[in-house]
Design an enzyme around this catalytic site. Structure first.
Site, PDB file in Angstrom:
ATOM      1  N   ASP A 179       0.883  -1.159   0.000  1.00  0.00           N
ATOM      2  CA  ASP A 179       0.000   0.000   0.000  1.00  0.00           C
ATOM      3  C   ASP A 179       0.926   1.215   0.000  1.00  0.00           C
ATOM      4  OD1 ASP A 179      -1.662   2.124   0.474  1.00  0.00           O
ATOM      5  OD2 ASP A 179      -2.637   1.276   2.238  1.00  0.00           O
ATOM      6  N   TYR A 270      -6.401  16.188  -9.129  1.00  0.00           N
ATOM      7  CA  TYR A 270      -5.572  15.342  -9.994  1.00  0.00           C
ATOM      8  C   TYR A 270      -4.511  16.171 -10.715  1.00  0.00           C
ATOM      9  CZ  TYR A 270      -4.276  12.194 -13.809  1.00  0.00           C
ATOM     10  OH  TYR A 270      -3.573  11.432 -14.704  1.00  0.00           O
ATOM     11  N   LYS A 274      -0.354  16.045 -10.084  1.00  0.00           N
ATOM     12  CA  LYS A 274       0.598  15.683 -11.137  1.00  0.00           C
ATOM     13  C   LYS A 274       1.610  16.806 -11.373  1.00  0.00           C
ATOM     14  CE  LYS A 274      -0.923  11.579 -11.950  1.00  0.00           C
ATOM     15  NZ  LYS A 274      -0.089  10.399 -11.629  1.00  0.00           N
ATOM     16  N   THR A 305      -6.113   1.809 -20.960  1.00  0.00           N
ATOM     17  CA  THR A 305      -5.723   0.970 -19.823  1.00  0.00           C
ATOM     18  C   THR A 305      -6.975   0.356 -19.209  1.00  0.00           C
ATOM     19  OG1 THR A 305      -5.890   2.791 -18.217  1.00  0.00           O
ATOM     20  CG2 THR A 305      -3.779   2.517 -19.361  1.00  0.00           C
ATOM     21  N   THR A 308      -9.755   2.859 -18.560  1.00  0.00           N
ATOM     22  CA  THR A 308     -10.554   3.348 -19.692  1.00  0.00           C
ATOM     23  C   THR A 308     -11.264   2.224 -20.428  1.00  0.00           C
ATOM     24  OG1 THR A 308      -8.681   3.187 -21.229  1.00  0.00           O
ATOM     25  CG2 THR A 308      -8.923   5.246 -20.007  1.00  0.00           C
TER      26      THR A 308
END
Length: 400
Positions: A179, A270, A274, A305, A308
């Site tokens: 984790d 997000y 990044k 991936t 998606t």
């Protein structure tokens, strides 16, 4: 050979002297002494002929097995390299870069692990989220290129299935329960790598969260969770792995970012995380350079991936996505997980030994062209400009 040459040249010398002593007007021997300014030149033709014959004899007798002088030998090596057949280069490239994206080469299921000139031979790589789309493709490719792969993640069933696939195919892999938000898990995973393989050369951080946390209603707890996974978890991993990488002689850290982290987008947490990952990676490159550790970021665009897969399975959503790719991406398609894996392989191996503290954008040309491309392809501006250019400054010719 020298005696033979002298026996031939002797009569020639006498004949040459007789010619010089003859008066060409009366055809009788001259009574006056020869001009002293020409007397030294009488032997020049003979000396030149002598050296020519001796040199030719030496060339014929030279031992062909004798090593050439260093400069001559180096020119020979360069010449040999310059005329290497193209088919040999193609063979070398096909051997070093097998995969589904190599046109005319074997598909992944047809390639066995192991072989010559493997780019990660005797290397150990730890991949977080190694059983996901990009992680799975990278784990397979790294193992194919000779690395011992540690597939790290929380899903034991999926991770173990990938490990079994790699090992059954002749590669080397093991599973580490991890984790990424837990320092204890990181410490245990690094110790497992040390006990199992004794070294670590590549750390690939893929695990991330794309939870929709957006302005104007940002939930701070949700924000913190995204940063804990995307940023803090990466920091924990780098700090935990760096000492073992140093003891192993150095290595490479490959972090997976996003074009959303270099352009900004509607997903506030997000995109921000990044952006932060870029700073973390560059700081690691700065601090760990003297440990022989490089650190870089891959900035993917839209990649097919597991995340998606649901969209691709829906015909309506797939059509919308394909239209968007055709309009906004130079290559008119979404990316493949294998394309990220090959970029990661380059950054992980010694071919990129002088690359650190930077990023590589893998998005089919979206980042560089999107602001103009959508408008151009929607309104066919490029075709209009071409027509105007072909018509010339006077405009299009009248139609008949």
């Amino acid at each position: 050979m020298l005696t033979f040459a002298l026996s031939i040249l002797g009569p020639l010398f006498k004949l040459w002297d007789r010619i010089l002593d003859i008066d060409p007007l009366r055809h009788v021997p001259a009574v006056t002494a020869p001009d002293p300014s020409w007397s030294g030149l009488v032997w020049l033709p003979a000396i030149a002929a002598l050296f020519t014959v001796v040199g030719f004899a030496g060339f014929r007798r030279r031992d062909v097995n004798r090593p050439l002088p260093r400069a001559t030998a180096w020119r020979g090596v360069r010449a040999e390299r310059s005329v290497k057949p193209r088919r040999e280069l193609d063979r070398l490239l096909a051997r070093s870069c097998p995969g589904p994206l190599s046109r005319g080469r074997a598909r992944p299921e047809e390639i066995r692990f192991g072989g010559c000139d493997m780019r990660l031979e005797n290397k150990v790589a730890l991949i977080t989220g190694g059983y996901g789309g990009m992680g799975r493709a990278s784990a397979r490719l790294f193992a194919r290129e000779g690395a011992s792969v540690v597939v790290a993640g929380r899903n034991h069933e999926r991770g173990q299935a990938l490990v079994a696939e790699i090992n059954d195919s002749g590669g080397t892999a093991c599973l580490a329960e991890l984790d990424t938000t837990s320092q204890q898990h990181w410490d245990a995973a690094v110790e497992q790598v040390r006990q199992t393989y004794g070294a670590l050369h590549v750390l690939m951080n893929i695990v991330g969260s794309n939870a929709a946390v957006m302005f104007p209603n940002v939930d701070v707890d949700a924000w913190d969770k995204v940063f804990e996974i995307n940023v803090t978890g990466t920091v924990r991993g780098i700090q935990a792995c760096a000492p073992l990488m140093r003891d192993s002689g150095g290595g490479s850290i490959v972090n997976i970012g996003s074009v959303g982290g270099i352009t900004g987008n509607f997903s506030t947490a997000y995109s921000s995380s990044k952006w932060a990952l870029e700073g973390v990676s560059r700081s690691a490159a700065y601090v760990y350079a003297d440990w022989g550790i490089r650190s870089n970021v891959i900035q993917p665009g839209w990649i097919e991936t597991d995340m998606t897969a649901a969209m691709q399975a829906n015909p309506a959503l797939k059509k919308m996505n394909d239209e968007a790719m055709n309009t906004t991406v130079l290559l008119r398609r979404s990316g493949k997980a294998e394309e990220i894996a090959y970029t990661a392989l380059f950054l992980a191996c010694d071919e990129s030994s002088y690359i650190t503290g930077t990023d590589i954008v893998v998005d089919g040309g979206w980042f560089s062209a999107a602001p103009y491309l959508a408008n151009e392809r929607t309104h066919h501006l490029l075709d209009m400009l071409r027509s105007k250019s072909e018509a010339g400054p006077e405009g299009p010719s009248p139609r008949s």
